[in-house]
Design a protein around this motif. Structure first.
Motif, PDB file in Angstrom:
ATOM      1  N   UNK A  10       0.874  -1.461   0.024  1.00 23.67           N
ATOM      2  CA  UNK A  10       0.032   0.059   0.056  1.00 23.67           C
ATOM      3  C   UNK A  10       0.691   1.308  -0.022  1.00 23.67           C
ATOM      4  N   UNK A  11       1.976   1.218   0.574  1.00 17.34           N
ATOM      5  CA  UNK A  11       2.803   2.446   0.827  1.00 17.34           C
ATOM      6  C   UNK A  11       3.473   2.781  -0.643  1.00 17.34           C
ATOM      7  N   UNK A  12       3.444   1.642  -1.498  1.00 19.92           N
ATOM      8  CA  UNK A  12       3.995   2.056  -2.805  1.00 19.92           C
ATOM      9  C   UNK A  12       2.922   2.505  -3.781  1.00 19.92           C
ATOM     10  N   UNK A  13       1.656   2.608  -3.321  1.00 16.46           N
ATOM     11  CA  UNK A  13       0.647   2.972  -4.338  1.00 16.46           C
ATOM     12  C   UNK A  13      -0.118   4.317  -4.097  1.00 16.46           C
ATOM     13  N   UNK A  14      -0.031   4.559  -2.571  1.00 17.28           N
ATOM     14  CA  UNK A  14      -0.888   5.579  -2.200  1.00 17.28           C
ATOM     15  C   UNK A  14       0.098   6.850  -1.588  1.00 17.28           C
ATOM     16  N   UNK A  15      -0.488   8.112  -1.663  1.00 16.74           N
ATOM     17  CA  UNK A  15       0.368   9.158  -0.957  1.00 16.74           C
ATOM     18  C   UNK A  15      -0.751  10.201  -0.441  1.00 16.74           C
ATOM     19  N   UNK A  16      -0.493  10.983   0.517  1.00 17.45           N
ATOM     20  CA  UNK A  16      -1.345  11.974   0.911  1.00 17.45           C
ATOM     21  C   UNK A  16      -1.068  13.346   0.372  1.00 17.45           C
ATOM     22  N   UNK A  17      -2.024  14.064   0.211  1.00 17.22           N
ATOM     23  CA  UNK A  17      -2.257  15.379  -0.420  1.00 17.22           C
ATOM     24  C   UNK A  17      -1.710  16.509   0.535  1.00 17.22           C
ATOM     25  N   UNK A  18      -1.341  17.563   0.349  1.00 12.71           N
ATOM     26  CA  UNK A  18      -1.325  18.844   1.196  1.00 12.71           C
ATOM     27  C   UNK A  18      -2.585  18.863   2.095  1.00 12.71           C
ATOM     28  N   UNK A  19      -3.752  18.918   1.687  1.00 13.47           N
ATOM     29  CA  UNK A  19      -4.851  18.807   2.376  1.00 13.47           C
ATOM     30  C   UNK A  19      -5.452  17.635   3.097  1.00 13.47           C
ATOM     31  N   UNK A  20      -4.390  16.550   2.983  1.00 17.17           N
ATOM     32  CA  UNK A  20      -4.749  15.306   3.897  1.00 17.17           C
ATOM     33  C   UNK A  20      -5.555  14.139   3.190  1.00 17.17           C
ATOM     34  N   UNK A  21      -6.041  14.449   1.820  1.00 18.41           N
ATOM     35  CA  UNK A  21      -6.750  13.407   1.089  1.00 18.41           C
ATOM     36  C   UNK A  21      -5.444  12.316   0.595  1.00 18.41           C
ATOM     37  N   UNK A  22      -6.175  11.296   0.263  1.00 22.67           N
ATOM     38  CA  UNK A  22      -5.194  10.129  -0.198  1.00 22.67           C
ATOM     39  C   UNK A  22      -5.341   9.997  -1.575  1.00 22.67           C
ATOM     40  N   UNK A  23      -4.172   9.830  -2.474  1.00 26.41           N
ATOM     41  CA  UNK A  23      -4.319   9.842  -3.859  1.00 26.41           C
ATOM     42  C   UNK A  23      -3.687   8.482  -4.443  1.00 26.41           C
ATOM     43  N   UNK A  24      -4.289   8.291  -5.665  1.00 25.46           N
ATOM     44  CA  UNK A  24      -3.842   6.825  -6.229  1.00 25.46           C
ATOM     45  C   UNK A  24      -3.581   7.036  -7.630  1.00 25.46           C
ATOM     46  N   UNK A  25      -2.642   6.258  -8.267  1.00 25.32           N
ATOM     47  CA  UNK A  25      -2.752   6.154  -9.874  1.00 25.32           C
ATOM     48  C   UNK A  25      -3.874   5.488 -10.204  1.00 25.32           C
ATOM     49  N   UNK A  56     -10.704   4.382   4.569  1.00 17.09           N
ATOM     50  CA  UNK A  56     -10.445   3.934   6.047  1.00 17.09           C
ATOM     51  C   UNK A  56      -9.543   2.904   5.916  1.00 17.09           C
ATOM     52  N   UNK A  57      -9.884   1.980   4.646  1.00 18.79           N
ATOM     53  CA  UNK A  57      -8.850   0.625   4.627  1.00 18.79           C
ATOM     54  C   UNK A  57      -7.353   1.081   4.244  1.00 18.79           C
ATOM     55  N   UNK A  58      -7.236   1.976   3.705  1.00 18.00           N
ATOM     56  CA  UNK A  58      -5.949   2.581   3.203  1.00 18.00           C
ATOM     57  C   UNK A  58      -5.189   3.123   4.445  1.00 18.00           C
ATOM     58  N   UNK A  59      -5.886   4.062   5.223  1.00 19.65           N
ATOM     59  CA  UNK A  59      -5.511   4.442   6.483  1.00 19.65           C
ATOM     60  C   UNK A  59      -5.208   3.152   7.430  1.00 19.65           C
ATOM     61  N   UNK A  60      -5.795   2.478   7.495  1.00 16.01           N
ATOM     62  CA  UNK A  60      -5.483   1.450   8.389  1.00 16.01           C
ATOM     63  C   UNK A  60      -4.105   0.722   7.798  1.00 16.01           C
ATOM     64  N   UNK A  61      -3.945   0.537   6.729  1.00 19.12           N
ATOM     65  CA  UNK A  61      -2.700  -0.283   6.231  1.00 19.12           C
ATOM     66  C   UNK A  61      -1.604   0.932   6.250  1.00 19.12           C
ATOM     67  N   UNK A  62      -1.626   1.995   6.136  1.00 21.71           N
ATOM     68  CA  UNK A  62      -0.722   3.171   6.598  1.00 21.71           C
ATOM     69  C   UNK A  62      -0.754   3.900   7.700  1.00 21.71           C
ATOM     70  N   UNK A  63      -0.556   3.550   8.866  1.00 21.54           N
ATOM     71  CA  UNK A  63      -0.751   4.239  10.152  1.00 21.54           C
ATOM     72  C   UNK A  63      -0.086   5.538  10.006  1.00 21.54           C
ATOM     73  N   UNK A  64       0.979   5.608   9.464  1.00 22.74           N
ATOM     74  CA  UNK A  64       1.936   6.851   9.571  1.00 22.74           C
ATOM     75  C   UNK A  64       1.664   7.760   8.285  1.00 22.74           C
ATOM     76  N   UNK A  65       0.854   7.439   7.553  1.00 21.29           N
ATOM     77  CA  UNK A  65       0.711   8.220   6.095  1.00 21.29           C
ATOM     78  C   UNK A  65       0.336   9.602   6.613  1.00 21.29           C
TER      79      UNK A  65
END
Length: 65
Positions: A10-25, A56-65
């Motif tokens: 998951x860490x390789x696929x998602x990142x957080x924007x400046x406003x806190x949203x999670x983005x993906x390709x 929610x699932x992504x945030x659980x997979x990435x606790x420090x994102x």
């Protein structure tokens, strides 16, 4: 309390924007591109915000994102 591990897949696929949203390709832009139109390939290149139901699932997979 030990540190929590993040899911590396998951860490390789998602990142957080400046406003806190999670983005993906977007999918479907890794091979078999010769028959896809330039417009479609351009559209597939852009990042999109993860659906709120999946966030929610992504945030659980990435606790420090």
């Amino acid at each position: 309390m030990p540190k929590l591990k993040s899911r590396k897949a998951a860490a390789k696929r998602f990142r957080r924007t400046g406003s806190g949203k999670i983005v993906r390709r977007k999918a479907f832009k890794n091979h078999l591109l010769q028959h896809k139109s330039p417009t479609r390939k351009s559209r597939l290149s852009k990042l999109v915000v993860v659906n709120e139901r999946d966030a929610e699932n992504v945030e659980m997979m990435l606790p420090y994102l």
